[in-house]
Design a protein around this motif. Structure first.
Motif, PDB file in Angstrom:
ATOM      1  N   UNK A  73       0.868  -1.378   0.202  1.00 46.06           N
ATOM      2  CA  UNK A  73       0.209   0.107   0.210  1.00 46.06           C
ATOM      3  C   UNK A  73       0.049   1.089   0.372  1.00 46.06           C
ATOM      4  N   UNK A  74       0.325   2.344  -0.632  1.00 46.72           N
ATOM      5  CA  UNK A  74       1.183   3.599  -1.250  1.00 46.72           C
ATOM      6  C   UNK A  74       1.359   4.107   0.486  1.00 46.72           C
ATOM      7  N   UNK A  75       0.183   3.614   1.886  1.00 46.80           N
ATOM      8  CA  UNK A  75       0.946   4.435   2.952  1.00 46.80           C
ATOM      9  C   UNK A  75       2.640   4.051   3.865  1.00 46.80           C
ATOM     10  N   UNK A  76       2.733   3.034   3.202  1.00 48.36           N
ATOM     11  CA  UNK A  76       3.849   2.436   4.296  1.00 48.36           C
ATOM     12  C   UNK A  76       5.307   2.401   3.111  1.00 48.36           C
ATOM     13  N   UNK A  77       4.719   2.948   2.411  1.00 52.20           N
ATOM     14  CA  UNK A  77       6.321   2.990   1.586  1.00 52.20           C
ATOM     15  C   UNK A  77       7.929   3.649   2.470  1.00 52.20           C
ATOM     16  N   UNK A  78       8.107   3.928   2.393  1.00 54.70           N
ATOM     17  CA  UNK A  78       9.557   4.368   3.134  1.00 54.70           C
ATOM     18  C   UNK A  78       9.557   3.873   4.362  1.00 54.70           C
ATOM     19  N   UNK A  79       8.429   3.181   5.063  1.00 56.67           N
ATOM     20  CA  UNK A  79       8.707   3.488   6.198  1.00 56.67           C
ATOM     21  C   UNK A  79       9.500   2.709   6.779  1.00 56.67           C
ATOM     22  N   UNK A  80       9.814   2.617   8.372  1.00 59.28           N
ATOM     23  CA  UNK A  80      10.479   2.451   8.595  1.00 59.28           C
ATOM     24  C   UNK A  80      12.354   2.791   7.468  1.00 59.28           C
ATOM     25  N   UNK A  81      12.315   2.945   6.825  1.00 57.51           N
ATOM     26  CA  UNK A  81      13.927   2.615   6.068  1.00 57.51           C
ATOM     27  C   UNK A  81      15.296   3.446   6.755  1.00 57.51           C
ATOM     28  N   UNK A  82      14.675   4.056   7.943  1.00 64.19           N
ATOM     29  CA  UNK A  82      15.762   5.042   8.980  1.00 64.19           C
ATOM     30  C   UNK A  82      16.141   3.479   9.028  1.00 64.19           C
ATOM     31  N   UNK A  83      15.431   2.712   9.885  1.00 63.54           N
ATOM     32  CA  UNK A  83      15.781   1.916  11.417  1.00 63.54           C
ATOM     33  C   UNK A  83      16.666   1.612  10.383  1.00 63.54           C
ATOM     34  N   UNK A  84      16.585   0.724   9.234  1.00 57.74           N
ATOM     35  CA  UNK A  84      16.965  -0.235   8.124  1.00 57.74           C
ATOM     36  C   UNK A  84      18.567  -0.052   8.398  1.00 57.74           C
ATOM     37  N   UNK A  85      18.753   1.421   8.198  1.00 58.76           N
ATOM     38  CA  UNK A  85      20.074   1.981   7.911  1.00 58.76           C
ATOM     39  C   UNK A  85      20.777   1.879   9.488  1.00 58.76           C
ATOM     40  N   UNK A  86      19.631   2.243  10.120  1.00 57.63           N
ATOM     41  CA  UNK A  86      20.720   2.011  11.630  1.00 57.63           C
ATOM     42  C   UNK A  86      21.358   0.696  11.797  1.00 57.63           C
ATOM     43  N   UNK A  87      20.263  -0.694  11.173  1.00 58.65           N
ATOM     44  CA  UNK A  87      20.687  -1.656  11.234  1.00 58.65           C
ATOM     45  C   UNK A  87      22.035  -2.192  10.444  1.00 58.65           C
ATOM     46  N   UNK A  88      22.258  -1.098   9.272  1.00 61.45           N
ATOM     47  CA  UNK A  88      23.064  -1.820   8.559  1.00 61.45           C
ATOM     48  C   UNK A  88      24.845  -1.183   9.239  1.00 61.45           C
ATOM     49  N   UNK A  89      24.022   0.229   9.497  1.00 64.74           N
ATOM     50  CA  UNK A  89      25.639   0.205  10.527  1.00 64.74           C
ATOM     51  C   UNK A  89      25.857   0.093  11.790  1.00 64.74           C
ATOM     52  N   UNK A  90      24.830  -0.481  12.608  1.00 65.47           N
ATOM     53  CA  UNK A  90      25.517  -1.564  13.272  1.00 65.47           C
ATOM     54  C   UNK A  90      26.014  -2.831  13.262  1.00 65.47           C
ATOM     55  N   UNK A  91      26.046  -3.090  11.665  1.00 67.08           N
ATOM     56  CA  UNK A  91      26.829  -4.162  11.725  1.00 67.08           C
ATOM     57  C   UNK A  91      28.320  -3.891  10.934  1.00 67.08           C
ATOM     58  N   UNK A  92      28.828  -2.459  11.008  1.00 71.24           N
ATOM     59  CA  UNK A  92      29.459  -1.886  10.363  1.00 71.24           C
ATOM     60  C   UNK A  92      29.516  -1.774   8.697  1.00 71.24           C
ATOM     61  N   UNK A  93      28.451  -1.185   8.086  1.00 74.02           N
ATOM     62  CA  UNK A  93      28.366  -1.011   7.409  1.00 74.02           C
ATOM     63  C   UNK A  93      28.095   0.367   7.025  1.00 74.02           C
ATOM     64  N   UNK A  94      28.616   0.948   5.148  1.00 79.98           N
ATOM     65  CA  UNK A  94      28.584   2.165   5.499  1.00 79.98           C
ATOM     66  C   UNK A  94      27.549   2.430   4.276  1.00 79.98           C
ATOM     67  N   UNK A  95      27.498   1.732   3.203  1.00 81.76           N
ATOM     68  CA  UNK A  95      26.309   1.860   2.205  1.00 81.76           C
ATOM     69  C   UNK A  95      24.861   1.585   2.255  1.00 81.76           C
ATOM     70  N   UNK A  96      24.117   1.561   1.479  1.00 81.45           N
ATOM     71  CA  UNK A  96      23.407   0.392   1.288  1.00 81.45           C
ATOM     72  C   UNK A  96      23.665   0.177  -0.427  1.00 81.45           C
ATOM     73  N   UNK A  97      22.441  -0.385  -0.581  1.00 86.74           N
ATOM     74  CA  UNK A  97      22.800  -1.067  -2.280  1.00 86.74           C
ATOM     75  C   UNK A  97      21.439  -1.048  -3.413  1.00 86.74           C
ATOM     76  N   UNK A  98      21.899  -0.021  -4.071  1.00 86.58           N
ATOM     77  CA  UNK A  98      20.757  -0.119  -4.767  1.00 86.58           C
ATOM     78  C   UNK A  98      21.326  -0.847  -6.336  1.00 86.58           C
ATOM     79  N   UNK A  99      20.582  -0.613  -7.363  1.00 86.61           N
ATOM     80  CA  UNK A  99      20.811  -1.969  -8.945  1.00 86.61           C
ATOM     81  C   UNK A  99      20.022  -0.075 -10.356  1.00 86.61           C
ATOM     82  N   UNK A 100      20.717  -0.165 -10.806  1.00 84.12           N
ATOM     83  CA  UNK A 100      20.160   0.363 -11.654  1.00 84.12           C
ATOM     84  C   UNK A 100      20.725  -0.394 -13.328  1.00 84.12           C
ATOM     85  N   UNK A 101      19.988  -0.858 -13.888  1.00 84.01           N
ATOM     86  CA  UNK A 101      20.233  -1.346 -15.043  1.00 84.01           C
ATOM     87  C   UNK A 101      20.827  -2.671 -14.830  1.00 84.01           C
TER      88      UNK A 101
END
Length: 269
Positions: free
Chosen positions: A232-260
């Motif tokens: 549902x549109x209302x849930x788009x992007x919800x908790x993305x910030x929490x996901x980034x916090x988890x990545x940082x807690x594991x030692x990640x400085x980047x997340x990944x997207x894909x283009x082509x």
């Protein structure tokens, strides 16, 4: 949100059988949440005997075009697909991916072969340990197949086993096969998805949980995508910030997207 680079890499429009809103509506909500990018990754459960692949892809492409025209460059719109159960129909799956140009392909398993989606199972009547072992072995086969870009919601059945039926699961029982999955992704330079949808539902743990995300990092996993799995549109992007916090807690400085279908590392900021 506390972060600037908000990108949701797993969403579903009304092209999906269980989606509710248009591609344009998803994009507009992402913009409202401060998003700079979105991947629309509608379902293609290739083992569904009722599936008309050509019709599905045509509706997808129409939705991508409408969304891109509608937002007029306000947000990056990536055209993707969630290809379910590809290992049960490898030839059809490879033909689909060879014939259509997606930005990102999510690989997932929603059911064991010739069985219903895990959503429909009664876990009070099943041997959960045996089912999960079989499921993770199928995930390993999918990882080895290697035609996708991102392995989606690795611990998907727990959404229902733990979340709905309240049955505790000790994932260390399956550590050998889970480690093999993670090592295969690292070897093949594929991404692991941090799926946030369970934070909005019964099961209050991401898929996979932090412990497996950390293990992927420790194995040398470079690519991790973050997605809400919003239907549902209302849930788009919800908790993305929490996901980034988890990545940082594991030692990640980047997340990944894909283009082509090429991975891009985006700084967490």
């Amino acid at each position: 949100m506390k972060y600037e680079n908000i990108i949701d890499l797993h969403t579903h429009s009304d092209v999906s059988f269980d989606g509710e809103d248009s591609c344009l509506a998803l994009c507009e909500r992402a913009i409202a949440h401060g998003g700079i990018g979105i991947a629309i990754t509608d379902h293609c459960d290739i083992d569904d005997p009722k599936l008309d692949v050509d019709s599905l892809v045509a509706r997808q492409l129409d939705g991508f075009v409408d969304a891109k025209l509608g937002v007029k460059g306000k947000i990056a719109v990536l055209g993707g697909i969630e290809l379910g159960q590809a290992i049960y129909r490898k030839e059809e799956s490879e033909k689909l991916l060879d014939n259509f140009n997606y930005d990102v392909v999510l690989g997932s398993i929603h059911n064991l072969e010739n069985q219903p989606d895990f959503y429909f199972l009664n876990y009070n009547e099943l041997d959960v340990d045996k089912l999960l072992q079989t499921y993770f072995e199928a995930e390993l086969a999918l990882a080895k197949w290697n035609y996708f870009d991102v392995l989606a919601h690795l611990t998907y059945p727990l959404r229902y086993i733990v979340g709905k039926y309240r049955k505790p699961v000790d994932l260390t029982k399956y550590s050998e096969v889970i480690d093999a999955i993670l090592e295969t992704l690292v070897y093949n330079k594929k991404a692991l998805e941090l799926n946030l949808s369970s934070l909005q539902a019964h099961h209050h743990e991401t898929m996979p949980p932090l412990s497996i995300l950390q293990r992927f990092h420790d194995f040398g996993g470079k690519y991790v995508t973050v997605g809400t799995d919003a239907h549902q549109a209302e849930k788009v992007c919800l908790n993305i910030d929490k996901g980034y916090e988890m990545l940082q807690a594991c030692g990640y400085e980047h997340f990944t997207i894909f283009v082509h279908r090429e991975p891009w590392l985006m700084p967490i900021r």
